[in-house]
Design a protein around this motif. Structure first.
Motif, PDB file in Angstrom:
ATOM      1  N   CYS A   1      -2.935   5.004  -0.184  1.00  0.00           N
ATOM      2  CA  CYS A   1      -3.520   3.758  -0.654  1.00  0.00           C
ATOM      3  C   CYS A   1      -2.521   2.654  -0.319  1.00  0.00           C
ATOM      4  O   CYS A   1      -1.343   2.770  -0.624  1.00  0.00           O
ATOM      5  CB  CYS A   1      -3.784   3.793  -2.157  1.00  0.00           C
ATOM      6  SG  CYS A   1      -4.397   2.210  -2.778  1.00  0.00           S
TER       7      CYS A   1
ATOM      8  N   GLU B   1      -2.883  -0.639  -1.188  1.00  0.00           N
ATOM      9  CA  GLU B   1      -3.069  -1.825  -2.030  1.00  0.00           C
ATOM     10  C   GLU B   1      -2.515  -1.499  -3.412  1.00  0.00           C
ATOM     11  O   GLU B   1      -2.914  -0.491  -4.008  1.00  0.00           O
ATOM     12  CB  GLU B   1      -4.570  -2.156  -2.122  1.00  0.00           C
ATOM     13  CG  GLU B   1      -4.897  -3.382  -2.933  1.00  0.00           C
ATOM     14  CD  GLU B   1      -4.539  -4.671  -2.218  1.00  0.00           C
ATOM     15  OE1 GLU B   1      -4.954  -4.828  -1.059  1.00  0.00           O
ATOM     16  OE2 GLU B   1      -3.830  -5.484  -2.808  1.00  0.00           O
TER      17      GLU B   1
ATOM     18  N   CYS C   1      -2.467  -0.933  -6.801  1.00  0.00           N
ATOM     19  CA  CYS C   1      -3.678  -0.830  -7.613  1.00  0.00           C
ATOM     20  C   CYS C   1      -3.384  -0.381  -9.043  1.00  0.00           C
ATOM     21  O   CYS C   1      -4.288  -0.129  -9.817  1.00  0.00           O
ATOM     22  CB  CYS C   1      -4.667   0.127  -6.957  1.00  0.00           C
ATOM     23  SG  CYS C   1      -3.990   1.762  -6.665  1.00  0.00           S
TER      24      CYS C   1
ATOM     25  N   HIS D   1      -0.283   3.917  -8.295  1.00  0.00           N
ATOM     26  CA  HIS D   1      -0.693   3.565  -6.925  1.00  0.00           C
ATOM     27  C   HIS D   1       0.049   4.404  -5.891  1.00  0.00           C
ATOM     28  O   HIS D   1      -0.539   4.910  -4.944  1.00  0.00           O
ATOM     29  CB  HIS D   1      -0.418   2.070  -6.706  1.00  0.00           C
ATOM     30  CG  HIS D   1      -0.149   1.682  -5.298  1.00  0.00           C
ATOM     31  ND1 HIS D   1      -1.133   1.648  -4.338  1.00  0.00           N
ATOM     32  CD2 HIS D   1       0.999   1.318  -4.666  1.00  0.00           C
ATOM     33  CE1 HIS D   1      -0.604   1.270  -3.184  1.00  0.00           C
ATOM     34  NE2 HIS D   1       0.676   1.066  -3.354  1.00  0.00           N
TER      35      HIS D   1
HETATM   36 CU   LIG Z   1      -5.069   2.478  -4.884  1.00  0.00          CU
END
Ligand SMILES: [Cu+2]
Length: 323
Positions: free
Chosen positions: A248, A250, A252, A256
């Protein structure tokens, strides 16, 4: 009195050179510049695509596994070469001026201004450079984000805090049906199995916040949005079988950094067998074993969250505590 010439002569006497000497110097400088450009062009032609490899991709990641990633890589290498050619030319001019017009006494050099050809050159040349770079960038970008009507495989990427689900679809869009699914958990890294040499369509959706689907070897990442926004992109082919870590990209939330998955590129025949096994109800691990693949991720592993009853949600135990 209005000066007609672009050269404003100072009061000091300027050394004069005969017209023949000036002409010879001009021709010699022209020949040198031509030789320089010719040499640079020849170097680029002779070394061809190896220029990128010789210079470590000029900082761009190498080893892309899709045609799209190679096109982006080639654009980057060509842009770097163009920048270097312009840079070497400008550096050359700077050093040539430093040497050619160095101070040789107390007399002032010619004070040049309103030189129309020169001003024309340094206005038009950068515009041309930017226009050419823009053109090729637009061409490559259009190719990279292009989608088709009938990709060979459509997979829905579902992101959530903090893992992934990959749904193999029987069509495109939200109305298509999921025929098989891979779901990641805190203990098991999700493996996205895809075939080599087939076009793949990725349709992305998020259950909560914005995530970003990223496989570094595809040299491409795209945000995964919640709600009705369904980001879609395609790769025309995955050219190298193997296992590639996915992440991932981004920020988040708390975990994350733990949101890894694995892309496993297998032969089209093995992919068909894998999908058939999944559709018959086999687990992802059993289906992978059935086609001779490692059942668990080999490029990454589940992260230890160290989340326990004592250290999670500490606000309840420390609320109001001051020091
Ligand atoms: Cu994420």
């Amino acid at each position: 009195m209005v000066a007609r010439s672009s050269e404003v002569r100072p009061t000091a006497v300027r050394r004069s050179a005969s017209p023949g000497a000036v002409g010879r110097r001009g021709r010699r400088a022209g020949r040198l510049a031509g030789l320089g450009f010719g040499g640079a062009a020849l170097l680029v032609l002779l070394t061809g695509c190896d220029v990128g490899a010789a210079f470590g991709g000029f900082g761009w990641p190498q080893g892309g596994i899709t045609p799209e990633s190679r096109r982006m890589y080639d654009l980057w290498i060509a842009s770097c070469i163009a920048a270097l050619v312009v840079g070497v030319f400008v550096w050359g001019l700077i050093f040539w001026c430093v040497v050619r017009y160095r101070k040789r006494g107390n007399e002032l050099p010619v004070q040049t201004r309103y030189n129309l050809p020169m001003e024309f050159l340094y206005t038009i040349a950068p515009v041309l450079v930017v226009a050419v770079l823009f053109y090729y960038t637009a061409v490559v970008q259009t190719d990279v984000v292009k989608t088709t009507n009938n990709p060979d495989v459509t997979v829905e990427v579902v992101a959530f805090k903090w893992n992934w689900q990959f749904n193999y679809r029987d069509g495109q869009g939200v109305d298509a049906e999921t025929t098989a699914s891979v779901l990641g958990t805190s203990e098991v890294i999700p493996i996205l199995v895809l075939p080599s040499n087939r076009s793949i369509r990725f349709e992305e959706t998020s259950r909560d916040v914005i995530h970003s689907f990223w496989v570094p070897e595809m040299l491409f990442k795209r945000d995964v949005m919640p709600g009705s926004i369904r980001n879609v992109f395609e790769v025309s082919s995955l050219e190298s079988e193997g296992a590639y870590v996915g992440r991932c990209a981004e920020l988040c939330g708390s975990y994350h950094a733990f949101m890894n998955f694995e892309l496993r590129v297998v032969s089209p025949e093995n992919f068909d067998r894998f999908l058939a096994a999944k559709q018959d109800g086999a687990s992802t691990q059993d289906a992978l074993t059935a086609i001779g693949e490692e059942p668990y991720a080999i490029t990454t592993k589940p992260f230890e969250t160290r989340r326990t009853q004592d250290n999670f949600n500490q606000a309840t135990t420390t609320a109001g505590a001051g020091s």
